[in-house]
Scaffold this motif. Structure first.
Motif, PDB file in Angstrom:
ATOM      1  N   UNK A  87     -12.047   6.706  -8.028  1.00  0.00           N
ATOM      2  CA  UNK A  87     -11.211   7.489  -8.932  1.00  0.00           C
ATOM      3  C   UNK A  87     -11.914   8.804  -9.229  1.00  0.00           C
ATOM      4  N   UNK A  88     -11.244   9.907  -8.971  1.00  0.00           N
ATOM      5  CA  UNK A  88     -11.815  11.231  -9.217  1.00  0.00           C
ATOM      6  C   UNK A  88     -12.382  11.899  -7.976  1.00  0.00           C
ATOM      7  N   UNK A  89     -12.496  11.174  -6.871  1.00  0.00           N
ATOM      8  CA  UNK A  89     -13.030  11.764  -5.637  1.00  0.00           C
ATOM      9  C   UNK A  89     -12.065  12.779  -5.043  1.00  0.00           C
ATOM     10  N   UNK A 107      -6.504  10.129  -8.110  1.00  0.00           N
ATOM     11  CA  UNK A 107      -6.291  10.182  -9.559  1.00  0.00           C
ATOM     12  C   UNK A 107      -5.664   8.891 -10.073  1.00  0.00           C
ATOM     13  N   UNK A 108      -5.535   8.836 -11.380  1.00  0.00           N
ATOM     14  CA  UNK A 108      -4.790   7.732 -11.983  1.00  0.00           C
ATOM     15  C   UNK A 108      -3.303   8.006 -11.792  1.00  0.00           C
ATOM     16  N   UNK A 109      -2.513   6.990 -12.013  1.00  0.00           N
ATOM     17  CA  UNK A 109      -1.068   7.097 -11.857  1.00  0.00           C
ATOM     18  C   UNK A 109      -0.481   8.163 -12.794  1.00  0.00           C
ATOM     19  N   UNK A 110      -1.124   8.393 -13.923  1.00  0.00           N
ATOM     20  CA  UNK A 110      -0.604   9.347 -14.907  1.00  0.00           C
ATOM     21  C   UNK A 110      -0.899  10.797 -14.543  1.00  0.00           C
ATOM     22  N   UNK A 111      -1.759  11.030 -13.551  1.00  0.00           N
ATOM     23  CA  UNK A 111      -2.140  12.392 -13.183  1.00  0.00           C
ATOM     24  C   UNK A 111      -1.579  12.835 -11.832  1.00  0.00           C
ATOM     25  N   UNK A 112      -0.780  12.009 -11.191  1.00  0.00           N
ATOM     26  CA  UNK A 112      -0.283  12.291  -9.841  1.00  0.00           C
ATOM     27  C   UNK A 112       0.479  13.614  -9.791  1.00  0.00           C
ATOM     28  N   UNK A 118      -2.848  15.579  -5.436  1.00  0.00           N
ATOM     29  CA  UNK A 118      -3.374  14.538  -6.322  1.00  0.00           C
ATOM     30  C   UNK A 118      -2.574  13.265  -6.079  1.00  0.00           C
ATOM     31  N   UNK A 119      -3.269  12.230  -5.550  1.00  0.00           N
ATOM     32  CA  UNK A 119      -2.594  10.973  -5.246  1.00  0.00           C
ATOM     33  C   UNK A 119      -3.193   9.847  -6.076  1.00  0.00           C
ATOM     34  N   UNK A 120      -2.381   8.858  -6.356  1.00  0.00           N
ATOM     35  CA  UNK A 120      -2.777   7.740  -7.202  1.00  0.00           C
ATOM     36  C   UNK A 120      -3.665   6.751  -6.458  1.00  0.00           C
ATOM     37  N   UNK A 121      -4.587   6.139  -7.201  1.00  0.00           N
ATOM     38  CA  UNK A 121      -5.403   5.064  -6.648  1.00  0.00           C
ATOM     39  C   UNK A 121      -4.532   3.877  -6.257  1.00  0.00           C
ATOM     40  N   UNK A 122      -3.317   3.820  -6.838  1.00  0.00           N
ATOM     41  CA  UNK A 122      -2.418   2.705  -6.583  1.00  0.00           C
ATOM     42  C   UNK A 122      -1.425   2.973  -5.458  1.00  0.00           C
TER      43      UNK A 122
END
Length: 156
Positions: A87-89, A107-112, A118-122
């Motif tokens: 996360x954050x890479x 990023x986290x889902x809230x920052x996509x 910016x892509x989500x870790x999920x």
């Protein structure tokens, strides 16, 4: 049980600030506009009233969404290690099928924000890249069942 939403401490704090603004500043402004529009008489043909009520519905929906994210936050420490993807890479990948190099921030889902990379870790790509190192290949599984391969060329 509600699904946990992975985010950084900074993202969590940003959400709390946005919630405070929506509740303490924007909500009263909208209520004031509704009262003003109501004072103009017949509500059945009052576009100003209708617009203010729609803005109120939108604001309340946003408040509920942020409250849900805060309530279900799974706060992760920001890691500065650049030896693997986390996360954050900021990851540079080479798509072997397309012959193109792209840069993504995990990023986290809230920052996509796909438009800025910016892509989500999920997401399928984010999940495939996690914990990989420079030189590793990540096989990304698409929702349609197909797959493609990305080679990690750099991590910041």
């Amino acid at each position: 049980m509600a699904e946990l939403i992975v985010m950084t401490k900074k993202n969590y704090e940003d959400l709390k600030k946005e919630l405070e603004y929506l509740v303490k500043v924007k909500r009263p402004e909208i209520i004031e506009r509704i009262a003003e529009a109501r004072s103009h008489g017949d509500l059945s043909e009052n576009a100003e009233y209708d617009a203010a009520r729609e803005e109120q519905r939108s604001n309340e929906g946003k408040i509920a969404e942020i409250e849900y994210k805060i309530k279900n936050a799974d706060i992760r420490e920001e890691v500065t290690d650049t030896s693997y993807v986390h996360l954050g890479s900021v990851v540079t990948v080479y798509d072997e099928d397309l012959g193109e190099e792209e840069v993504y921030t995990i990023t986290s889902v809230t920052e996509v924000d796909v438009m800025t990379g910016k892509i989500s870790v999920e997401s399928p790509m984010g999940a495939a890249l996690l914990r990989k190192k420079v030189g590793d290949k990540a096989e990304v599984k698409c929702p349609d069942g197909s797959t493609y391969t990305l080679k990690i060329t750099a991590i910041k």
